[in-house]
Design a protein around this motif. Structure first.
Motif, mmCIF file in Angstrom:
data_model
loop_
_atom_site.group_PDB
_atom_site.id
_atom_site.type_symbol
_atom_site.label_atom_id
_atom_site.label_comp_id
_atom_site.label_asym_id
_atom_site.label_seq_id
_atom_site.Cartn_x
_atom_site.Cartn_y
_atom_site.Cartn_z
ATOM 1 N N PRO A 1 -14.975 16.531 -3.612
ATOM 2 C CA PRO A 1 -13.798 16.030 -2.894
ATOM 3 C C PRO A 1 -12.559 15.848 -3.762
ATOM 4 N N HIS A 2 -12.752 15.458 -4.998
ATOM 5 C CA HIS A 2 -11.613 15.104 -5.842
ATOM 6 C C HIS A 2 -10.555 16.206 -5.892
ATOM 7 N N GLU A 3 -10.997 17.431 -5.953
ATOM 8 C CA GLU A 3 -10.069 18.568 -6.043
ATOM 9 C C GLU A 3 -9.145 18.641 -4.825
ATOM 10 N N ASP B 1 -1.931 4.901 -7.080
ATOM 11 C CA ASP B 1 -2.834 4.355 -8.106
ATOM 12 C C ASP B 1 -3.828 5.427 -8.531
ATOM 13 N N LYS B 2 -3.312 6.608 -8.855
ATOM 14 C CA LYS B 2 -4.159 7.781 -9.067
ATOM 15 C C LYS B 2 -5.181 7.573 -10.181
ATOM 16 N N MET C 1 -13.646 7.695 -8.471
ATOM 17 C CA MET C 1 -14.306 8.943 -8.077
ATOM 18 C C MET C 1 -15.317 9.362 -9.152
ATOM 19 N N THR C 2 -14.942 9.202 -10.408
ATOM 20 C CA THR C 2 -15.861 9.517 -11.505
ATOM 21 C C THR C 2 -17.086 8.596 -11.480
ATOM 22 N N ASP D 1 -12.839 0.920 0.787
ATOM 23 C CA ASP D 1 -12.165 -0.361 1.058
ATOM 24 C C ASP D 1 -10.710 -0.348 0.596
ATOM 25 N N VAL D 2 -10.444 0.380 -0.451
ATOM 26 C CA VAL D 2 -9.109 0.358 -1.048
ATOM 27 C C VAL D 2 -8.252 1.555 -0.630
ATOM 28 N N TYR D 3 -8.892 2.710 -0.473
ATOM 29 C CA TYR D 3 -8.132 3.963 -0.356
ATOM 30 C C TYR D 3 -8.264 4.688 0.978
#
Ligand code: ASC
Length: 128
Positions: free
Chosen positions: A55-57, A77-78, A85-86, A123-125
């Motif tokens: 997904p990260h990509e 807040d990348k 994600m890591t 919850d955050v993103y």
């Protein structure tokens, strides 16, 4: 590379759907909603560990606009998003290893850690 933000959104959502299906089936086994099959469980854990890298990509710049539940905070807040994600990928990898043991406590702990990393990010993103 993605031609349009919509392509990136579709890519990451597709990966998340596959993760949710595989992880959900593992949860059903651990909760006793279906019989625990160590071989199926392990193969699903392998799937999640591999899929977790995808997904990260798809979180490209500008893809907070469109048919997405991702909040703009992902891009604001990348660095924190990236580290979450890591952490998710690391927990999923640990779960795939735990799944190859016959230690149910270890498996359940690794599953819980992975689920917490899903939820911690949502919850955050992610929009409610
Ligand atoms: C799932 C799923 C999630 C996570 C999360 C874990 O099966 O679809 O988003 O687990 O609920 O807390």
């Amino acid at each position: 590379n993605f031609e349009e933000p919509a392509d990136a959104i579709k890519y990451r959502q597709s990966a998340f759907s596959l993760i949710a299906y595989n992880f959900g089936d593992m949860g059903a086994m651990l909760k006793g909603k279906k019989p625990f099959d160590a071989s199926v469980f392990s193969s699903r854990a392998d799937n999640v560990a591999a899929l977790a890298k995808l997904p990260h990509e798809g979180f490209i710049a500008g893809s907070d606009q469109g048919d997405t539940e991702a909040l703009a905070k992902v891009w604001q807040d990348k660095a924190d998003f990236d580290s979450k994600m890591t952490a998710f990928q690391d927990h999923a990898a640990a779960l795939a290893i735990a799944a190859k043991s016959s230690d149910q406590n270890q498996i359940k702990q690794a599953f819980a850690n992975t689920g917490k990393s899903c939820k911690g990010c949502h919850d955050v993103y992610k929009k409610d």
